[in-house]
Each structure stands twice: as C-alpha cells, then as structure tokens.
Design a protein around this motif. Structure first.
Motif, PDB file in Angstrom:
ATOM      1  N   HIS A 146      23.769  41.241 -33.390  1.00  0.00           N
ATOM      2  CA  HIS A 146      23.518  40.210 -32.380  1.00  0.00           C
ATOM      3  C   HIS A 146      23.320  38.838 -33.022  1.00  0.00           C
ATOM      4  O   HIS A 146      23.778  37.819 -32.481  1.00  0.00           O
ATOM      5  N   ILE A 147      22.631  38.790 -34.154  1.00  0.00           N
ATOM      6  CA  ILE A 147      22.477  37.505 -34.847  1.00  0.00           C
ATOM      7  C   ILE A 147      23.837  36.975 -35.278  1.00  0.00           C
ATOM      8  O   ILE A 147      24.135  35.778 -35.123  1.00  0.00           O
ATOM      9  N   THR A 148      24.675  37.852 -35.805  1.00  0.00           N
ATOM     10  CA  THR A 148      26.018  37.437 -36.221  1.00  0.00           C
ATOM     11  C   THR A 148      26.833  36.918 -35.050  1.00  0.00           C
ATOM     12  O   THR A 148      27.569  35.930 -35.169  1.00  0.00           O
ATOM     13  N   PHE A 149      26.700  37.572 -33.912  1.00  0.00           N
ATOM     14  CA  PHE A 149      27.471  37.182 -32.734  1.00  0.00           C
ATOM     15  C   PHE A 149      26.955  35.878 -32.126  1.00  0.00           C
ATOM     16  O   PHE A 149      27.735  35.015 -31.709  1.00  0.00           O
ATOM     17  N   CYS A 150      25.622  35.720 -32.057  1.00  0.00           N
ATOM     18  CA  CYS A 150      25.028  34.553 -31.398  1.00  0.00           C
ATOM     19  C   CYS A 150      25.029  33.306 -32.285  1.00  0.00           C
ATOM     20  O   CYS A 150      24.832  32.195 -31.774  1.00  0.00           O
ATOM     21  N   LEU A 151      25.223  33.475 -33.580  1.00  0.00           N
ATOM     22  CA  LEU A 151      25.122  32.354 -34.506  1.00  0.00           C
ATOM     23  C   LEU A 151      26.106  31.239 -34.161  1.00  0.00           C
ATOM     24  O   LEU A 151      25.765  30.054 -34.203  1.00  0.00           O
TER      25      LEU A 151
END
Length: 268
Positions: A146-151
């Motif tokens: 999720h962090i990778t996607f939202c970054l």
C-alpha cells in the motif's frame, strides 16, 4: 418590454447547472441506496430487496462474525500506509521540485509508473518479490504494498504545491535571520500543508478501498474490501451497508469541516 423566456432559452441558459446537478445525483445514487438498505431487515441472506424498516444493524454493527476485525485491519493498514507514504512522498516531492541531480527525470518517471500501470501488474510484481524473498504474507506485506502504491499520489499532490510556492517568502525569512529549520517550520511547511493534507487523505482513501493489490499480498489476512467481496458470494449482511454509510458520512463531515475552516481563514 423584454421578451418572455421560452423553455428552450431557459434550458440553454441553465444547461450547465442542470448537467452538473444530474451528474452529482448520478454519482451519489449508490450511496443513497446503501444508506436506505442499511435500515432494511431482509428475510434471507441477501440484502437486495426491501422488506421492512429496522435499526437492528445500526444497534449491532459488529453482529456479523469477523466484520469488525476486517474493518479494524483495514483502518490500521490505511493509517500506517498514509503516514509512511506521506512522509516519504513529501521528502521525494521536495527533492524533485527543489534540487537538480542526475537521473532526476528517470526518478520522476519511476515514481509515476504505479499511477499509469494496471493494479494487477503491480500486485503480481509485489507478490513475486515477496515470494522470492521468502517473506510471509500478512500485515507487513499489505502495508509495504500500500505504501508503494500510494507513494505516487502523495508525490504528485505535494510536488504541485511545492512548485507553486513563491521562493521569495523563504528568502524574506532568511533575511530576517531565521534559521533553515525555522524557515521550514514557519514558512515552507505551512504553505505546503494543503498539498500534504490532500496527498494524505488521498492515500488513506486509496489504501482503505484497495482490493486487487491487497488480495495478491494478503495471505490469510482479510481486509474490509476482501470481506465484502467474500460476503457477496454467500449473502451480504446489512452491517456492511451500515459501515459504508458511516464511512460516507464521516467523509462528508471532513469535507464540510475543511470548507468551514477555509472560509474562516479567508475572512480573517
């Protein structure tokens, strides 16, 4: 005397307003249906037909097994992924907007790739990475995904705000003998705060709502979107409509609160 307005002339004059209101009504119609059926008491497992009015689901929102557990997991992942993506995205946005370095264009391209590629590609790539590294699927794999996607979304929102900032404001603070830390905390950060807040809110919404990336990297963990998808195969409980209505109401209240705060600041 002025000629009377004909229906066709009135329609042409107000066409944009009518089209906007119609589009808004179309977008809000699913939320209205969810809200109405949150007060329904179906006879069977499926909450697709109106039977009779009842507030049982509102008085017992956790009456279905594992529903609140999946909701709690989604909220925890959304909060932590928002914090992580906002911190990293803000730093990356400042670096891309303020500094010139080698491979800057390549970094910008890589940052925006998750926004351009289909989610299933990113989900499968992350799942393959975790499998090759021998990482057990669960809370941490979902959080990293999720962090990778939202970054990318945070970088886009913050970078747009930083690039629109007037550098003379920071120079004026330095002329008044403000240290770099004071300049950042009292000048730069307050100006960039709307972009950071927008990126954080968007990150939270995307993380809480995501299904495809989560489904690939969840393992035995079940988030709220995964629970809803699984429940739809067996019968949708009314409590799902209750939680959806509550989330929509909270989002509307947050938007209204932001509008009120903005108006007060403009008046002051």
């Amino acid at each position: 005397m002025a000629p009377l307005a004909t229906p066709a002339r009135w329609l042409r004059r107000h066409f944009v307003v009518i089209a906007g209101l119609g589009t808004l009504a179309y977008l809000l119609l699913p939320n209205v249906v969810v809200t109405v059926f949150s007060f329904n008491k179906p006879n069977g497992r499926f909450n697709y037909q109106w039977q009779r009015f009842s507030t049982d689901a509102w008085t017992h929102p956790c009456g279905v097994a594992d529903l609140c557990g999946s909701l709690s997991l989604s909220l925890r992942i959304a909060v932590w992924s928002t914090l992580g993506a906002t911190a990293l995205g803000t730093a990356i946005a400042f670096a891309l907007a303020r500094y010139r370095f080698r491979a800057r264009s390549a970094v910008s391209t890589l940052i925006f790739l998750p926004m351009a590629m289909p989610e299933v590609v990113m989900a499968a790539s992350l799942a393959t990475l975790f499998l090759n590294m021998g990482i057990t699927f669960g809370f941490w794999t979902i959080l990293i995904a999720h962090i990778t996607f939202c970054l990318s979304f945070v970088v886009t929102a913050v970078k747009a705000r930083v690039m629109s900032m007037d550098p003379r404001l920071e120079q004026a603070a330095q002329d008044l003998y403000a240290s770099p830390l004071q300049t950042f905390l009292r000048v730069t950060l307050p100006i960039a705060a709307p972009g950071i807040a927008a990126g954080a809110l968007l990150s939270f919404a995307l993380s809480f709502d995501d299904f495809i990336i989560t489904n690939f990297n969840a393992g035995s963990s079940v988030t709220f979107p995964m629970y809803v998808w699984g429940a739809a195969q067996r019968g949708t409980p009314v409590q799902i409509n209750v939680i959806g209505t509550a989330m929509f109401a909270i989002a509307v209240l947050c938007v209204l609160a932001g509008q009120l705060v903005g108006r007060r600041r403009k008046r002051s």
